[in-house]
Write a protein that holds these residues in place. Structure first.
Motif, PDB file in Angstrom:
ATOM      1  N   GLY A  29     -46.215  41.850  46.319  1.00 26.76           N
ATOM      2  CA  GLY A  29     -47.421  42.916  46.373  1.00 26.76           C
ATOM      3  C   GLY A  29     -48.599  42.810  45.374  1.00 26.76           C
ATOM      4  O   GLY A  29     -48.600  41.625  44.673  1.00 26.76           O
ATOM      5  N   ARG A  30     -49.727  43.466  45.332  1.00 21.92           N
ATOM      6  CA  ARG A  30     -49.735  44.883  45.855  1.00 21.92           C
ATOM      7  C   ARG A  30     -49.629  44.852  47.444  1.00 21.92           C
ATOM      8  O   ARG A  30     -49.399  45.909  48.003  1.00 21.92           O
ATOM      9  CB  ARG A  30     -50.926  45.439  45.491  1.00 21.92           C
ATOM     10  CG  ARG A  30     -51.051  45.703  44.042  1.00 21.92           C
ATOM     11  CD  ARG A  30     -52.351  46.777  43.917  1.00 21.92           C
ATOM     12  NE  ARG A  30     -52.617  46.870  42.417  1.00 21.92           N
ATOM     13  CZ  ARG A  30     -53.664  47.550  41.794  1.00 21.92           C
ATOM     14  NH1 ARG A  30     -54.399  48.082  42.586  1.00 21.92           N
ATOM     15  NH2 ARG A  30     -53.568  47.677  40.535  1.00 21.92           N
ATOM     16  N   TYR A  31     -50.124  43.866  48.016  1.00 19.19           N
ATOM     17  CA  TYR A  31     -50.127  43.855  49.407  1.00 19.19           C
ATOM     18  C   TYR A  31     -49.519  42.557  50.032  1.00 19.19           C
ATOM     19  O   TYR A  31     -49.843  41.505  49.998  1.00 19.19           O
ATOM     20  CB  TYR A  31     -51.563  43.726  49.939  1.00 19.19           C
ATOM     21  CG  TYR A  31     -51.679  44.081  51.523  1.00 19.19           C
ATOM     22  CD1 TYR A  31     -51.639  45.362  51.880  1.00 19.19           C
ATOM     23  CD2 TYR A  31     -51.805  43.091  52.326  1.00 19.19           C
ATOM     24  CE1 TYR A  31     -51.760  45.763  53.224  1.00 19.19           C
ATOM     25  CE2 TYR A  31     -51.639  43.456  53.750  1.00 19.19           C
ATOM     26  CZ  TYR A  31     -51.395  44.687  54.273  1.00 19.19           C
ATOM     27  OH  TYR A  31     -51.622  45.010  55.350  1.00 19.19           O
ATOM     28  N   PRO A  57     -54.874  49.072  48.368  1.00 19.33           N
ATOM     29  CA  PRO A  57     -54.218  48.507  49.189  1.00 19.33           C
ATOM     30  C   PRO A  57     -52.760  48.429  48.378  1.00 19.33           C
ATOM     31  O   PRO A  57     -52.721  48.350  47.332  1.00 19.33           O
ATOM     32  CB  PRO A  57     -54.644  46.979  49.612  1.00 19.33           C
ATOM     33  CG  PRO A  57     -56.101  47.088  49.091  1.00 19.33           C
ATOM     34  CD  PRO A  57     -56.269  48.005  47.990  1.00 19.33           C
ATOM     35  N   CYS A  58     -51.937  49.103  49.465  1.00 22.58           N
ATOM     36  CA  CYS A  58     -50.376  49.089  48.885  1.00 22.58           C
ATOM     37  C   CYS A  58     -49.418  48.922  49.927  1.00 22.58           C
ATOM     38  O   CYS A  58     -49.302  49.664  51.014  1.00 22.58           O
ATOM     39  CB  CYS A  58     -50.104  50.312  48.136  1.00 22.58           C
ATOM     40  SG  CYS A  58     -48.570  50.523  47.345  1.00 22.58           S
ATOM     41  N   ASN A  59     -48.735  47.611  49.938  1.00 24.10           N
ATOM     42  CA  ASN A  59     -47.705  47.396  50.739  1.00 24.10           C
ATOM     43  C   ASN A  59     -46.838  46.308  50.405  1.00 24.10           C
ATOM     44  O   ASN A  59     -47.024  45.117  50.242  1.00 24.10           O
ATOM     45  CB  ASN A  59     -48.521  46.620  52.008  1.00 24.10           C
ATOM     46  CG  ASN A  59     -47.894  46.127  53.323  1.00 24.10           C
ATOM     47  OD1 ASN A  59     -47.084  46.761  53.794  1.00 24.10           O
ATOM     48  ND2 ASN A  59     -47.902  44.824  53.807  1.00 24.10           N
ATOM     49  N   ILE A  60     -45.747  46.759  49.710  1.00 25.87           N
ATOM     50  CA  ILE A  60     -44.973  46.086  48.981  1.00 25.87           C
ATOM     51  C   ILE A  60     -43.543  45.736  49.905  1.00 25.87           C
ATOM     52  O   ILE A  60     -43.005  46.734  50.513  1.00 25.87           O
ATOM     53  CB  ILE A  60     -44.282  46.878  47.571  1.00 25.87           C
ATOM     54  CG1 ILE A  60     -45.801  47.389  46.878  1.00 25.87           C
ATOM     55  CG2 ILE A  60     -43.573  45.867  46.710  1.00 25.87           C
ATOM     56  CD1 ILE A  60     -45.283  48.266  45.994  1.00 25.87           C
ATOM     57  N   VAL A  74     -53.524  52.016  52.600  1.00 23.22           N
ATOM     58  CA  VAL A  74     -54.386  52.082  51.355  1.00 23.22           C
ATOM     59  C   VAL A  74     -53.785  53.496  51.035  1.00 23.22           C
ATOM     60  O   VAL A  74     -53.835  54.737  51.600  1.00 23.22           O
ATOM     61  CB  VAL A  74     -55.965  52.310  51.751  1.00 23.22           C
ATOM     62  CG1 VAL A  74     -56.671  52.656  50.494  1.00 23.22           C
ATOM     63  CG2 VAL A  74     -56.396  51.126  52.349  1.00 23.22           C
ATOM     64  N   LEU A  75     -53.480  53.258  49.778  1.00 25.71           N
ATOM     65  CA  LEU A  75     -52.711  54.306  48.744  1.00 25.71           C
ATOM     66  C   LEU A  75     -53.765  55.129  48.177  1.00 25.71           C
ATOM     67  O   LEU A  75     -54.515  54.457  47.535  1.00 25.71           O
ATOM     68  CB  LEU A  75     -51.649  53.963  47.997  1.00 25.71           C
ATOM     69  CG  LEU A  75     -50.968  54.976  47.154  1.00 25.71           C
ATOM     70  CD1 LEU A  75     -49.882  55.832  47.976  1.00 25.71           C
ATOM     71  CD2 LEU A  75     -50.188  54.226  46.022  1.00 25.71           C
ATOM     72  N   GLN A  76     -53.773  56.308  48.323  1.00 20.19           N
ATOM     73  CA  GLN A  76     -54.657  57.434  47.850  1.00 20.19           C
ATOM     74  C   GLN A  76     -54.060  57.740  46.537  1.00 20.19           C
ATOM     75  O   GLN A  76     -52.871  58.326  46.364  1.00 20.19           O
ATOM     76  CB  GLN A  76     -55.294  58.321  48.845  1.00 20.19           C
ATOM     77  CG  GLN A  76     -55.693  57.864  49.978  1.00 20.19           C
ATOM     78  CD  GLN A  76     -57.077  57.266  49.817  1.00 20.19           C
ATOM     79  OE1 GLN A  76     -57.814  57.655  48.881  1.00 20.19           O
ATOM     80  NE2 GLN A  76     -57.495  56.357  50.768  1.00 20.19           N
ATOM     81  N   PRO A  77     -55.058  58.586  45.521  1.00 16.67           N
ATOM     82  CA  PRO A  77     -54.633  59.252  44.344  1.00 16.67           C
ATOM     83  C   PRO A  77     -53.836  60.344  45.056  1.00 16.67           C
ATOM     84  O   PRO A  77     -54.293  61.129  45.723  1.00 16.67           O
ATOM     85  CB  PRO A  77     -55.830  59.322  43.657  1.00 16.67           C
ATOM     86  CG  PRO A  77     -56.721  58.316  44.115  1.00 16.67           C
ATOM     87  CD  PRO A  77     -56.304  58.044  45.298  1.00 16.67           C
TER      88      PRO A  77
END
Length: 341
Positions: A59-61, A159-162, A323-326
């Motif tokens: 990750g992050r991606y 981006p978040c894709n672990i 895509v991770l959002q707050p």
């Protein structure tokens, strides 16, 4: 904290290391004697410094982002001109800390033996925007399953894709015959990519191609049959998972999981089923494994094992996905069910 081994009541042993939150070993108690089913190395630090990512949490991606760009941010390039698996110092190169993440404070049901590790990825780590707090939970249960859960929160869109980059060889994790396994993937479409691993066409139907694993086959049966395979010297492609019937869905930790794949040893004495809540399963047949150090100090050959990575397809952030959002919680669940004789 050094290596940790989880053991269930049937004698399955799962070994983990905080460097790269790495899954380094998985031994099944076959009737004829224990069998290692993961590729692994005696020199974890050297191995993780290379390009194989054996067993690491990436990750992050996980996968590639084209031209190492996201929303105006220049990301760290490690496969020019692209970024692969989070960059040159991504999560697989970092030492994770023991215990749950204080920033996440997620409570999970106790299931068997458990190891929790966490990591803080600061704003601009490898060029990615936002502070990202990450946790991985490994749970080995007495029903002969290993559940891997990745959790994350951010304070800026990122981006978040672990995923887990374990390589499986159910014939024996110290061998070199990874293509001599039987594989079924529940996917009617795959994502073509160019020689650089970036998508170069819309998703294609697997029907009539070497990408058709819907009924299962020996992995090597159609290796290099297709032009799309030849571009990357084998399988290095994301399969877009089908939304199966109710009989192929189960709920774990409040998450709906779909059955993604089954893998069998050539002698059928070791079997694995993978469930996930992610949209794709990436099959990589290890065509660049040659020279990776084994546990005994020798080196693996190409195609010694296969990676089955549940995740988003490559370059998804360039198209507004993964895509991770707050305020959102990233939750990726992988369930590995083992069967053996």
């Amino acid at each position: 904290m050094d290596t940790v081994t989880l053991t269930n009541r049937h004698g399955i042993h799962v070994t983990l290391n905080p460097l790269g939150a790495c899954w380094t070993s998985c031994v099944l108690p076959l009737s004829g004697g224990p069998r290692e089913i993961l590729l692994g190395s005696s020199d974890l630090a050297t191995m993780l410094a290379g390009s194989s990512y054996l067993g690491a949490s990436v990750g992050r991606y996980a996968g590639r982002i084209a031209n190492a760009r996201f929303a105006g941010h220049a990301l760290a390039t490690n496969q020019f001109p692209h970024i692969l698996h989070g960059g040159p110092e991504g999560f697989s190169r970092q030492r994770w800390q023991p215990g749950p993440s204080p920033a996440l404070a997620e409570v999970l049901p106790a299931t068997g033996q458990t190891l929790r590790l966490h990591l803080h990825s600061a704003d601009d780590d490898q060029g990615f925007p936002g502070n990202l707090d990450v946790e991985v939970i490994y749970q080995l249960a007495d029903d002969d399953s290993l559940t891997i859960t990745y959790l994350a929160r951010t304070d800026a869109p990122t981006p978040c894709n672990i995923t887990s980059h374990a390589y499986f060889n159910l014939n024996g994790g110290d061998g070199d015959d990874g293509l001599n396994q039987w594989l079924q993937i529940h996917a009617s479409r795959y994502q073509p990519v160019g020689a650089d691993g970036i998508p170069d066409a819309p998703p294609c139907a697997v029907n009539g191609t070497g990408f058709d694993f819907r009924t299962g086959k020996r992995i090597g049966t159609d290796i290099l049959r297709d032009a799309d395979q030849q571009k990357v010297h084998g399988y290095d492609h994301s399969f877009l998972l089908d939304d199966d019937s109710d009989t192929a869905v189960r709920t774990d930790q409040g998450v709906t999981l779909n059955r993604a794949a089954e893998l069998h040893a050539a002698d059928d004495r070791a079997r694995l089923a993978i469930w996930t809540n992610q949209p794709a399963l990436h099959l990589y047949t290890g065509q660049h494994l040659a020279g990776t150090p084994k546990r005994d100090g020798s080196a693996y050959a190409s195609h010694a094992g296969i990676a089955l990575e549940s995740q988003y397809p490559p370059d998804s952030p360039s198209h507004g996905q993964a895509v991770l959002q707050p305020g959102e919680l990233y939750r990726h669940v992988i369930r590995c069910e083992f069967d053996y004789a």
